[in-house]
Motif scaffolding. Structure first.
Motif, PDB file in Angstrom:
ATOM      1  N   ASP A 232       0.834  -1.206   0.000  1.00 41.67           N
ATOM      2  CA  ASP A 232       0.000   0.000   0.000  1.00 41.67           C
ATOM      3  C   ASP A 232       0.868   1.256   0.000  1.00 41.67           C
ATOM      4  N   LYS A 233       1.974   1.210   0.729  1.00 41.42           N
ATOM      5  CA  LYS A 233       2.907   2.354   0.749  1.00 41.42           C
ATOM      6  C   LYS A 233       3.496   2.590  -0.637  1.00 41.42           C
ATOM      7  N   ARG A 235       2.178   1.712  -3.485  1.00 37.98           N
ATOM      8  CA  ARG A 235       1.100   2.195  -4.371  1.00 37.98           C
ATOM      9  C   ARG A 235       0.917   3.706  -4.225  1.00 37.98           C
ATOM     10  N   ARG A 236       0.884   4.179  -2.993  1.00 37.13           N
ATOM     11  CA  ARG A 236       0.655   5.605  -2.759  1.00 37.13           C
ATOM     12  C   ARG A 236       1.845   6.443  -3.233  1.00 37.13           C
ATOM     13  N   GLU A 237       3.057   5.967  -2.956  1.00 36.22           N
ATOM     14  CA  GLU A 237       4.238   6.754  -3.325  1.00 36.22           C
ATOM     15  C   GLU A 237       4.422   6.827  -4.837  1.00 36.22           C
ATOM     16  N   GLU A 241      -3.468   3.654  -8.688  1.00 35.77           N
ATOM     17  CA  GLU A 241      -4.835   3.583  -8.176  1.00 35.77           C
ATOM     18  C   GLU A 241      -5.087   2.279  -7.426  1.00 35.77           C
ATOM     19  N   TYR A 267      -6.805  -2.401   3.292  1.00 35.10           N
ATOM     20  CA  TYR A 267      -6.100  -1.343   2.563  1.00 35.10           C
ATOM     21  C   TYR A 267      -6.883  -1.022   1.295  1.00 35.10           C
TER      22      TYR A 267
END
Length: 394
Positions: A232-233, A235-237, A241, A267
């Motif tokens: 998840d980290k 993906r965000r960085e 989507e 998540y």
């Protein structure tokens, strides 16, 4: 005395008046009875004749009425028969049309049934083929897990996904980007990033992929959820989507073996899949994103228009700020110049005054120079006076 002879036996009886009267009475009553009976019989015959006549006449009238009714009934029956014939003809015609419709519908049903059977057969064969391929892939992965190291297992899973994608890249993903994530500037990186674009270059979907596998002989067994937070980290960085973990971990788990597992309750927009669902999941997410592409395109146009307006406003604000800054600088420089001019004027005024004073001093000096004579120079200076005297003599 009266004598009475028996008509049967011929014997003569003598009876007195009272007996005779009784006998006469009996005879008279018998005769009267016979007469009554005869009359009654005649009346009965007359009655029977009248009844028969009335009955005959009634039967005649009834026969006439019956014949009339039968004629009316026959006419009515003829009309009914004609109507029935018309009805039969209409029914026959309608039945013919209905039969034609039924035949056509039956033909369509038969065609649909054949199509359904063929479709079912094709789907069954497709599913059986896919099942065989998946089973072969499972067996292949199991064989990999027994023959390769942990590092090689991970690399093989990544290579498998890359090969599966490249098989469809030219036909199904012409505008897509699917490459290794080599950007570790944020401290970590996923395995692959998928992005797809429309014909105008607008990105409408992006997925961060992480591939995880381990050998059966590995002592420390990992769970899939051990990698959720880091995925998840990433993906965000990386601005993706969706996040997808392609995993062979927890091989005996009924949850992960059932298919595509949505773990967005832990998540946001995260899925866990087995390798056989790699392409199907991309297709499902991509098709869902394509349905909203029109809205994204409109939003992009609106955003671009807003950006243009924002840039225009920003340019105006930048011009205003630049003009204001230049104005302030120019005004400061103008004030400084005026101040310097004032200072210069004061300085020139002082110079003027000094020049005026110098001119006065020069005038006085000139006057003094004009008044200067040898006599004055040698006054009170005997040495110089003697020398000037000597010069005069020479």
């Amino acid at each position: 005395m009266n004598e009475i002879k028996c008509p049967k036996c011929g014997e003569v009886f003598r009876v007195d008046a009272s007996g005779y009267a009784a006998i006469v009475k009996q005879v008279r009553d018998r005769e009267f009875g016979k007469e009554i009976e005869a009359r009654t019989a005649g009346l009965e015959k007359e009655k029977d004749a009248a009844v028969a006549l009335a009955k005959a006449e009634t039967e005649k009238d009834l026969r006439a009425q019956l014949a009339e009714k039968e004629r009316a009934l026959a006419a009515l029956q003829a009309k009914l028969a004609a109507a029935e014939a018309d009805k039969q003809l209409a029914v026959l015609a309608a039945g013919t049309e209905k039969e034609k419709e039924i035949t056509a519908l039956q033909f369509q049903l038969d065609s649909k049934e054949q199509e359904r059977l063929l479709s079912e057969k094709a789907l069954r064969e497709q599913y059986e083929q896919e099942l065989r391929l998946k089973q072969e892939q499972v067996e292949l992965y199991r064989d990999f897990k027994t023959r390769q190291s942990t590092k090689m297992l991970g690399e093989s899973l990544e290579q498998h996904c890359l090969i599966e994608f490249n098989r469809l890249r030219a036909t199904g993903f012409q505008n897509a980007y699917f490459e290794k994530d080599n950007d570790a500037r944020t401290g970590s990186k996923g395995d692959f990033i998928f992005r797809d674009y429309d014909e105008n270059g607008l990105e409408f979907i992006s997925i961060m992929f992480e591939m995880k596998n381990e050998a059966d002989a590995t002592k420390t067994k990992h769970k899939n959820e051990d990698f959720f937070k880091e995925l998840d980290k990433d993906r965000r960085e990386k601005g993706c989507e969706y996040a997808v973990l392609v995993t062979l971990l927890e091989g005996d788990s009924e949850l992960y073996n059932a298919g595509i597992v949505d773990v967005s309750y832990r998540y946001e927009k995260m899925y866990v899949i087995r390798p056989q669902f790699f392409i199907p999941l991309i297709t499902v997410l991509r098709n869902a994103a394509l349905h909203s592409l029109a809205y994204q395109q409109e939003l992009a146009v609106i955003r671009e228009q807003n950006v243009d307006i924002t840039h225009f406003e920003e340019n105006i604000e930048a011009f205003k700020k630049g003009f204001a800054r230049n104005y302030e600088l120019a005004r400061g420089q103008f004030a400084t110049a005026i101040e310097e001019i004032d200072k210069s004027i004061l300085h020139l005024q002082k110079i003027k005054e000094n020049l005026q004073k110098s001119e006065n001093n020069l005038r006085l000096a000139n006057n003094k120079a004009e008044d200067l004579t040898i006599k004055r120079l040698t006054k009170n200076n005997p040495t110089m006076a003697a020398r000037f005297e000597a010069l005069k003599k020479d």
